[in-house]
Design a protein around this motif. Structure first.
Motif, PDB file in Angstrom:
ATOM      1  N   VAL A 119       0.837  -1.200   0.000  1.00  0.00           N
ATOM      2  CA  VAL A 119       0.000   0.000   0.000  1.00  0.00           C
ATOM      3  C   VAL A 119       0.874   1.253   0.000  1.00  0.00           C
ATOM      4  N   ALA A 120       1.982   1.229   0.772  1.00  0.00           N
ATOM      5  CA  ALA A 120       2.877   2.389   0.842  1.00  0.00           C
ATOM      6  C   ALA A 120       3.502   2.687  -0.521  1.00  0.00           C
ATOM      7  N   TYR A 121       3.904   1.654  -1.240  1.00  0.00           N
ATOM      8  CA  TYR A 121       4.481   1.859  -2.571  1.00  0.00           C
ATOM      9  C   TYR A 121       3.471   2.547  -3.491  1.00  0.00           C
ATOM     10  N   ILE A 122       2.234   2.089  -3.440  1.00  0.00           N
ATOM     11  CA  ILE A 122       1.212   2.629  -4.351  1.00  0.00           C
ATOM     12  C   ILE A 122       0.790   4.036  -3.940  1.00  0.00           C
ATOM     13  N   VAL A 123       0.544   4.239  -2.650  1.00  0.00           N
ATOM     14  CA  VAL A 123       0.076   5.547  -2.188  1.00  0.00           C
ATOM     15  C   VAL A 123       1.139   6.623  -2.399  1.00  0.00           C
ATOM     16  N   THR A 124       2.399   6.317  -2.069  1.00  0.00           N
ATOM     17  CA  THR A 124       3.458   7.318  -2.245  1.00  0.00           C
ATOM     18  C   THR A 124       3.654   7.654  -3.724  1.00  0.00           C
ATOM     19  N   THR A 125       3.462   6.681  -4.595  1.00  0.00           N
ATOM     20  CA  THR A 125       3.585   6.953  -6.029  1.00  0.00           C
ATOM     21  C   THR A 125       2.457   7.866  -6.492  1.00  0.00           C
ATOM     22  N   LEU A 126       1.237   7.593  -6.030  1.00  0.00           N
ATOM     23  CA  LEU A 126       0.106   8.447  -6.379  1.00  0.00           C
ATOM     24  C   LEU A 126       0.290   9.869  -5.854  1.00  0.00           C
ATOM     25  N   CYS A 127       1.013  10.005  -4.742  1.00  0.00           N
ATOM     26  CA  CYS A 127       1.264  11.323  -4.155  1.00  0.00           C
ATOM     27  C   CYS A 127       2.456  12.031  -4.792  1.00  0.00           C
ATOM     28  N   GLY A 128       3.099  11.376  -5.758  1.00  0.00           N
ATOM     29  CA  GLY A 128       4.222  11.998  -6.445  1.00  0.00           C
ATOM     30  C   GLY A 128       5.554  11.840  -5.762  1.00  0.00           C
ATOM     31  N   TRP A 146      15.788  14.035  -7.621  1.00  0.00           N
ATOM     32  CA  TRP A 146      15.021  13.479  -8.735  1.00  0.00           C
ATOM     33  C   TRP A 146      13.597  14.032  -8.772  1.00  0.00           C
ATOM     34  N   ARG A 147      13.101  14.538  -7.680  1.00  0.00           N
ATOM     35  CA  ARG A 147      11.713  15.013  -7.643  1.00  0.00           C
ATOM     36  C   ARG A 147      11.501  16.235  -8.532  1.00  0.00           C
ATOM     37  N   THR A 148      12.436  17.176  -8.504  1.00  0.00           N
ATOM     38  CA  THR A 148      12.243  18.435  -9.230  1.00  0.00           C
ATOM     39  C   THR A 148      13.250  18.661 -10.347  1.00  0.00           C
ATOM     40  N   LYS A 155      10.160   9.459 -13.119  1.00  0.00           N
ATOM     41  CA  LYS A 155       9.253   8.561 -13.831  1.00  0.00           C
ATOM     42  C   LYS A 155       9.683   7.108 -13.656  1.00  0.00           C
ATOM     43  N   ALA A 156      10.994   6.856 -13.711  1.00  0.00           N
ATOM     44  CA  ALA A 156      11.506   5.497 -13.518  1.00  0.00           C
ATOM     45  C   ALA A 156      11.218   5.009 -12.101  1.00  0.00           C
ATOM     46  N   TYR A 157      11.398   5.896 -11.116  1.00  0.00           N
ATOM     47  CA  TYR A 157      11.089   5.511  -9.732  1.00  0.00           C
ATOM     48  C   TYR A 157       9.601   5.219  -9.571  1.00  0.00           C
ATOM     49  N   ALA A 158       8.754   5.984 -10.256  1.00  0.00           N
ATOM     50  CA  ALA A 158       7.316   5.737 -10.175  1.00  0.00           C
ATOM     51  C   ALA A 158       6.977   4.367 -10.755  1.00  0.00           C
ATOM     52  N   LYS A 159       7.555   4.034 -11.903  1.00  0.00           N
ATOM     53  CA  LYS A 159       7.308   2.718 -12.510  1.00  0.00           C
ATOM     54  C   LYS A 159       7.772   1.598 -11.574  1.00  0.00           C
ATOM     55  N   ALA A 160       8.954   1.784 -10.992  1.00  0.00           N
ATOM     56  CA  ALA A 160       9.491   0.756 -10.099  1.00  0.00           C
ATOM     57  C   ALA A 160       8.610   0.596  -8.857  1.00  0.00           C
ATOM     58  N   SER A 161       8.131   1.706  -8.311  1.00  0.00           N
ATOM     59  CA  SER A 161       7.266   1.629  -7.129  1.00  0.00           C
ATOM     60  C   SER A 161       5.939   0.952  -7.453  1.00  0.00           C
TER      61      SER A 161
END
Length: 251
Positions: A119-128, A146-148, A155-161
């Motif tokens: 859940v943490a992986y998905i929620v944190t990704t949705l939160c950016g 990497w955030r800004t 984007k790669a971190y989002a895919k991995a998460s």
């Protein structure tokens, strides 16, 4: 530079990026030794319980081997974070199983942790703010740059998460029905079987996404360069004004 040199240099740069990514993932997730330390206590528990159906001896053996793994790392002066996490996980399982008297409850804290992590992986990704980026950012010495400053890497971190979250959810979708309907031995062997393959799949996908992403921004190197430039600027100003620089002793 000739037309033949550039592909060679590009290939070398790609290979270097992949090597750095592999090393970072190995450090973050513990490599082969970390996997052994994760699997061994649960494997020992289910093996002993399958043989004699004794909750106490199974729990004691699992906890003892976890402690031994930590002691070995301490003696070798190696990092203990993976072994310590194993000890805490096993200790929670042992306490929970002893309190309820149900051997299957040895596995419940770890299963709930897996669900919470998914859940943490998905929620944190949705939160950016994808969790895998928070984990690997310090390892790559990029922290949160990497955030800004590195959208391709974000984007790669989002895919991995997303990969980690969905893989762990799929694992939970198998394990929780086993917890309710299977006996302790079946649940234990199911957990052992599902311990490494999903983990390796998630790590491999992370490597694939990051190997194709832009290189990390080394914020520590940037800070050192800024400090050096500031020192040089002060030295230049001191030289222009005829004053000794900070690094020289007054006579």
């Amino acid at each position: 530079m000739t037309s033949l040199d550039k592909p060679t240099e590009d290939t070398q740069a790609t290979d270097d990026a992949r090597a750095v990514t592999e090393a970072a993932l190995f450090e973050a997730f513990g490599g082969v030794r970390g996997m052994v330390e994760t699997v061994l206590p649960g494997l020992l528990f289910v093996t002993i319980f399958t043989i004699n159906k004794d909750l106490h001896w199974s729990a004691i053996a699992a906890l003892a081997v976890s402690v031994v793994l930590v002691v070995v790392r301490l003696v070798m002066k190696d990092t203990v974070k993976h072994a310590f996490s194993g000890v805490f996980g096993v200790a929670f399982g042992v306490v929970f199983a002893m309190m309820t008297g149900n051997a299957k409850d040895f596995y419940l804290p770890g299963m709930l942790y897996t669900l919470g992590l998914a859940v943490a992986y998905i929620v944190t990704t949705l939160c950016g703010v994808p969790l895998i980026g928070l984990i690997l950012g310090p390892v790559f010495k990029e922290n949160l740059s990497w955030r800004t400053r590195n959208p391709g890497r974000k984007k790669a971190y989002a895919k991995a998460s997303w990969a980690w979250g969905l893989i762990l959810l799929a694992k939970c979708a198998v394990l929780f029905p086993l917890y309710w309907w299977a006996d302790t031995a079946q649940l234990g062997w199911g957990l052992v079987a599902l311990k490494i393959p999903p983990f390796l799949l998630a790590v491999w996908l992370t490597w694939v996404f990051l190997a194709k992403a832009p290189p990390p921004i080394d914020v520590f190197a940037e800070m050192e360069a800024e400090e050096k430039a500031e020192e040089e600027r002060k030295a230049a100003l001191a030289a222009e004004s005829g004053e000794p620089s900070a690094g020289r002793h007054r006579r």
